[in-house]
Design an enzyme around this catalytic site. Structure first.
Site, PDB file in Angstrom:
ATOM      1  N   HIS A 128       6.934  -9.265   3.864  1.00  0.00           N
ATOM      2  CA  HIS A 128       5.807  -9.368   4.780  1.00  0.00           C
ATOM      3  C   HIS A 128       6.108 -10.445   5.817  1.00  0.00           C
ATOM      4  CE1 HIS A 128       2.900  -6.487   3.388  1.00  0.00           C
ATOM      5  NE2 HIS A 128       3.029  -6.893   2.139  1.00  0.00           N
ATOM      6  N   ASP A 158       4.783 -10.421  12.579  1.00  0.00           N
ATOM      7  CA  ASP A 158       4.316  -9.054  12.799  1.00  0.00           C
ATOM      8  C   ASP A 158       4.114  -8.739  14.277  1.00  0.00           C
ATOM      9  OD1 ASP A 158       4.307  -8.248  10.197  1.00  0.00           O
ATOM     10  OD2 ASP A 158       2.163  -8.405   9.876  1.00  0.00           O
TER      11      ASP A 158
END
Length: 367
Positions: A128, A158
């Site tokens: 992540h 991200d």
């Protein structure tokens, strides 16, 4: 015309995080984005709050069937861009890998979004945002000295190092394809993108102007003139008075201009004590008081607003930085353009489209 990407046709393979955000940015800029989802897929929470789906239409396809794959290839045949964020090899196993898609449409820009990249020792591992920015060296630079590195939401990996790098790559590849007539594959890895975002700091580290010791540099919150401070009402302000002329205005506003201890701005040995003294002064008044005294000056000041306050700030209101769609306040498309003004075509909630209708719309016009 609406947005600089008017006429660009994008296929987005539904996923989470940076892929949808990248495709939303393209849709904001005028691209016709069709999101391919599988039967039963649903947004997290109410559909009108799925902001990353705004501006898009949805095509439901069973990718486990040969018919479904054929439907996606029929769409790709007339598309300009494909965006996917699966692990390496997933699109290939579905029968939709770059080789197949580029054979179907040689002009296709095939954008791949992953954390670790399409190759490398970690490429097939789960991860992540926090893991990717940790590997880049950037997470280790964030936080207070003596405390663990502070997760900066998932803005850095991200969205900054991932989605925005992929959007930039797609824009570059579209420009190149317009001249060459050939598409290509973009390998956008969040580890690469986050490392690139750290270019300034790696450069400063190279000539000794940045310490590897977290919380000891002038941009990481250790300096008394570049940090956030609590006010009398428990709210915070952000001070960024780096340049000497701005620093002088800060001291004047704090009533510290005549204090000789503050004359040596860059003396790191004095920073902890000077910070305590600045904090003590700022704690004597409310945030509103300091806003009235400092906002709009060259002190480099701003109130630290929460997500309810930010859309109501006069500057954000004047620039329409936030918009409301179906009762949900959300950031407006950015950046601004002088002629091809971006706008949100479809509200979040991904209106469904029929494949036959879509193919008829995407067929090239007869010359």
């Amino acid at each position: 015309m609406s947005g600089p990407l008017e006429g660009v046709k994008v296929v987005e393979m539904a996923g989470i995080g940076p892929g949808p955000f990248c495709a939303m940015m393209l849709a904001d800029m005028g691209a016709d984005v069709v999101r391919v989802t599988r039967p039963g897929d649903a947004p997290f929470g109410p559909a009108n709050c799925d902001v990353n789906s705004r501006g898009k239409r949805t095509l439901v396809v069973d990718l486990k069937s040969g018919e479904g794959v054929a439907q996606v290839l029929a769409l790709i045949e007339n598309a300009d861009v494909l965006v996917e964020g699966f692990r390496p090899g997933v699109m290939e196993r579905l029968g939709l890998g770059p080789e197949v898609c580029l054979q179907c449409n040689p002009r296709l820009v095939f954008g791949r979004m992953t954390g670790w990249g399409q190759f490398g020792p970690l490429s097939h591992a789960a991860g992540h945002d926090l893991n990717y920015i940790a590997l880049s060296g950037m997470l280790g630079a964030m936080g207070r000295h003596g405390e663990p590195p502070a997760p900066p939401l998932n803005l850095v990996g991200d969205y900054g190092g991932g989605a925005m790098m992929l959007a930039f790559g797609i824009a570059c590849a579209l420009v190149e394809a317009s001249a060459s007539g050939q598409g290509q594959v973009i390998d956008a890895a969040m580890t690469d993108g986050t490392a690139l975002l750290g270019s300034l700091f790696y450069g400063m580290r190279g000539h000794g102007a940045w310490s590897a010791r977290r919380g000891s540099n002038f941009l990481d919150g250790s300096a008394h003139f570049y940090d956030t401070y609590e006010c009398a009402d428990g709210k915070y302000v952000a001070i960024g008075s780096i340049e000497p002329q701005f620093y002088a205005q800060l001291l004047e506003a704090l009533g510290l201009a005549d204090d000789p201890a503050f004359a040596r701005q860059q003396d790191k040995r004095q920073w902890p004590e000077l910070k305590r003294r600045v904090a003590a002064v700022l704690a004597t008044r409310t945030r509103a008081d300091w806003v009235a005294r400092m906002e709009g000056t060259d002190i480099c000041f701003a109130p630290v607003l929460d997500m309810d306050e930010a859309p109501l700030h006069p500057h954000n209101v004047a620039r329409r930085t936030f918009i409301e769609i179906d009762g949900v306040t959300q950031p407006a498309p950015a950046p601004r353009f002088s002629r091809t003004v971006p706008e949100v075509r479809h509200a979040p909630g991904q209106p469904h489209v029929d494949l036959a209708e879509l193919l008829s719309q995407w067929q090239p016009e007869a010359s």
